[in-house]
Design a protein around this motif. Structure first.
Motif, PDB file in Angstrom:
ATOM      1  N   GLY A 110     -12.444 -35.127 -41.982  1.00  0.00           N
ATOM      2  CA  GLY A 110     -13.135 -36.012 -43.149  1.00  0.00           C
ATOM      3  C   GLY A 110     -12.894 -35.649 -43.895  1.00  0.00           C
ATOM      4  O   GLY A 110     -14.347 -36.087 -45.031  1.00  0.00           O
ATOM      5  N   GLY A 111     -12.263 -34.883 -45.329  1.00  0.00           N
ATOM      6  CA  GLY A 111     -12.329 -34.069 -46.378  1.00  0.00           C
ATOM      7  C   GLY A 111     -12.168 -32.252 -46.347  1.00  0.00           C
ATOM      8  O   GLY A 111     -12.487 -31.946 -44.856  1.00  0.00           O
ATOM      9  N   TRP A 112     -12.680 -32.097 -47.278  1.00  0.00           N
ATOM     10  CA  TRP A 112     -12.873 -30.606 -47.355  1.00  0.00           C
ATOM     11  C   TRP A 112     -14.463 -30.658 -47.940  1.00  0.00           C
ATOM     12  O   TRP A 112     -15.375 -31.383 -48.426  1.00  0.00           O
ATOM     13  CB  TRP A 112     -12.084 -30.567 -49.008  1.00  0.00           C
ATOM     14  CG  TRP A 112     -10.414 -30.938 -48.719  1.00  0.00           C
ATOM     15  CD1 TRP A 112      -9.624 -29.431 -47.999  1.00  0.00           C
ATOM     16  CD2 TRP A 112     -10.053 -31.905 -49.433  1.00  0.00           C
ATOM     17  NE1 TRP A 112      -8.664 -30.018 -48.588  1.00  0.00           N
ATOM     18  CE2 TRP A 112      -8.679 -30.941 -48.860  1.00  0.00           C
ATOM     19  CE3 TRP A 112     -10.499 -33.228 -49.526  1.00  0.00           C
ATOM     20  CZ2 TRP A 112      -7.942 -32.075 -49.128  1.00  0.00           C
ATOM     21  CZ3 TRP A 112      -9.609 -33.896 -49.433  1.00  0.00           C
ATOM     22  CH2 TRP A 112      -7.678 -33.895 -49.196  1.00  0.00           C
ATOM     23  N   GLY A 113     -15.065 -29.926 -47.559  1.00  0.00           N
ATOM     24  CA  GLY A 113     -16.269 -28.322 -47.866  1.00  0.00           C
ATOM     25  C   GLY A 113     -16.344 -28.083 -46.053  1.00  0.00           C
ATOM     26  O   GLY A 113     -16.030 -27.483 -45.971  1.00  0.00           O
ATOM     27  N   ALA A 125     -15.408 -26.482 -39.791  1.00  0.00           N
ATOM     28  CA  ALA A 125     -14.585 -26.160 -40.738  1.00  0.00           C
ATOM     29  C   ALA A 125     -14.858 -26.183 -42.516  1.00  0.00           C
ATOM     30  O   ALA A 125     -15.886 -26.211 -42.934  1.00  0.00           O
ATOM     31  CB  ALA A 125     -12.984 -27.158 -41.307  1.00  0.00           C
ATOM     32  N   PHE A 126     -14.315 -24.294 -43.002  1.00  0.00           N
ATOM     33  CA  PHE A 126     -15.216 -24.108 -44.118  1.00  0.00           C
ATOM     34  C   PHE A 126     -13.569 -24.704 -45.116  1.00  0.00           C
ATOM     35  O   PHE A 126     -13.082 -23.823 -45.054  1.00  0.00           O
ATOM     36  CB  PHE A 126     -15.670 -22.866 -43.880  1.00  0.00           C
ATOM     37  CG  PHE A 126     -16.942 -22.788 -43.350  1.00  0.00           C
ATOM     38  CD1 PHE A 126     -17.854 -23.294 -43.753  1.00  0.00           C
ATOM     39  CD2 PHE A 126     -16.604 -22.699 -42.040  1.00  0.00           C
ATOM     40  CE1 PHE A 126     -18.785 -23.143 -42.605  1.00  0.00           C
ATOM     41  CE2 PHE A 126     -17.462 -22.581 -40.953  1.00  0.00           C
ATOM     42  CZ  PHE A 126     -18.755 -22.611 -41.445  1.00  0.00           C
ATOM     43  N   LYS A 143     -14.477 -23.005 -31.994  1.00  0.00           N
ATOM     44  CA  LYS A 143     -13.298 -23.062 -33.068  1.00  0.00           C
ATOM     45  C   LYS A 143     -14.237 -23.367 -34.564  1.00  0.00           C
ATOM     46  O   LYS A 143     -14.510 -24.269 -34.917  1.00  0.00           O
ATOM     47  CB  LYS A 143     -12.716 -23.995 -32.643  1.00  0.00           C
ATOM     48  CG  LYS A 143     -11.938 -24.113 -31.396  1.00  0.00           C
ATOM     49  CD  LYS A 143     -10.812 -24.693 -31.311  1.00  0.00           C
ATOM     50  CE  LYS A 143      -9.925 -25.153 -30.431  1.00  0.00           C
ATOM     51  NZ  LYS A 143      -9.192 -26.102 -30.384  1.00  0.00           N
ATOM     52  N   ILE A 144     -13.835 -22.356 -35.381  1.00  0.00           N
ATOM     53  CA  ILE A 144     -13.846 -21.989 -36.848  1.00  0.00           C
ATOM     54  C   ILE A 144     -12.608 -22.239 -37.819  1.00  0.00           C
ATOM     55  O   ILE A 144     -11.699 -21.045 -37.252  1.00  0.00           O
ATOM     56  CB  ILE A 144     -14.840 -20.814 -37.008  1.00  0.00           C
ATOM     57  CG1 ILE A 144     -15.669 -21.268 -37.028  1.00  0.00           C
ATOM     58  CG2 ILE A 144     -14.961 -20.631 -38.569  1.00  0.00           C
ATOM     59  CD1 ILE A 144     -16.737 -19.807 -36.344  1.00  0.00           C
ATOM     60  N   LEU A 145     -12.041 -23.169 -39.068  1.00  0.00           N
ATOM     61  CA  LEU A 145     -10.864 -23.088 -40.025  1.00  0.00           C
ATOM     62  C   LEU A 145     -11.700 -22.750 -41.036  1.00  0.00           C
ATOM     63  O   LEU A 145     -12.850 -23.580 -41.335  1.00  0.00           O
ATOM     64  CB  LEU A 145     -10.747 -24.249 -39.156  1.00  0.00           C
ATOM     65  CG  LEU A 145      -9.036 -24.825 -40.754  1.00  0.00           C
ATOM     66  CD1 LEU A 145      -8.372 -24.826 -39.666  1.00  0.00           C
ATOM     67  CD2 LEU A 145      -9.166 -25.614 -41.065  1.00  0.00           C
TER      68      LEU A 145
END
Length: 168
Positions: A110-113, A125-126, A143-145
């Motif tokens: 859903g985007g960045w951040g 996600a980061f 899971k971490i991106l």
């Protein structure tokens, strides 16, 4: 000992343009009602200045947003300031797999951040920009991106610590 470090910020031209337009519009609207600021009561002054204050706070937030990554012989550290005051640490023994991959920030997160995949509960996600990231699968199933702009340097560092993953 090989060490990878990276610091990323939101520096995309569209972000800068959008924030600049928001600032200009809020300045225009504030100065259009300058008479209220000069002669109005405290409540009216606050209402007139609130839009400008909000835009200035958002700009300050974007100026200070930083994604920092560090990888060394102990493990992987990441910090998305100001959400994380200190670095988060993941020990090599807690990682079941570690790969660099291309991702789609819009459709996957859903985007960045700082983003949590709504369909996959244990995936976070980061990212600040781009479509390349370090995908970590932890032994607890999470899971971490972590986004990167230094794919080659990251790959070289991971290759030097690959043996730490194989010990399990």
């Amino acid at each position: 000992m090989k060490v990878f470090t990276e610091q990323q910020k939101f520096t995309q031209p569209l972000v800068i343009i959008a924030l600049s337009i928001a600032l200009l519009v809020s300045l225009f609207l504030t100065f259009k009602d300058w008479n209220i600021i000069v002669t109005g009561n405290l409540s009216d002054k606050f209402k007139t200045l609130s839009g400008l204050l909000i835009v200035l706070l958002v700009i300050a937030l974007f100026i200070n947003l930083k994604l920092k990554t560090r990888i060394d012989e102990r493990g992987i550290y990441y910090q998305f300031f100001p959400a994380h005051i200190a670095f988060k640490f993941i020990d090599w023994k807690d990682i079941s797999s570690c790969t660099i991959r291309k991702y789609d920030p819009i459709s996957e997160y859903g985007g960045w951040g700082i983003k949590i995949n709504l369909f996959k509960n244990k995936e976070t996600a980061f990212t600040t920009k781009g479509t390349i990231g370090l995908q970590l699968e932890l032994t607890n199933g999470k899971k971490i991106l972590i986004g990167t702009q230094k794919k080659e340097a990251l790959q070289r560092t991971l290759e030097s610590y690959q043996h730490k993953l194989l010990k399990q």
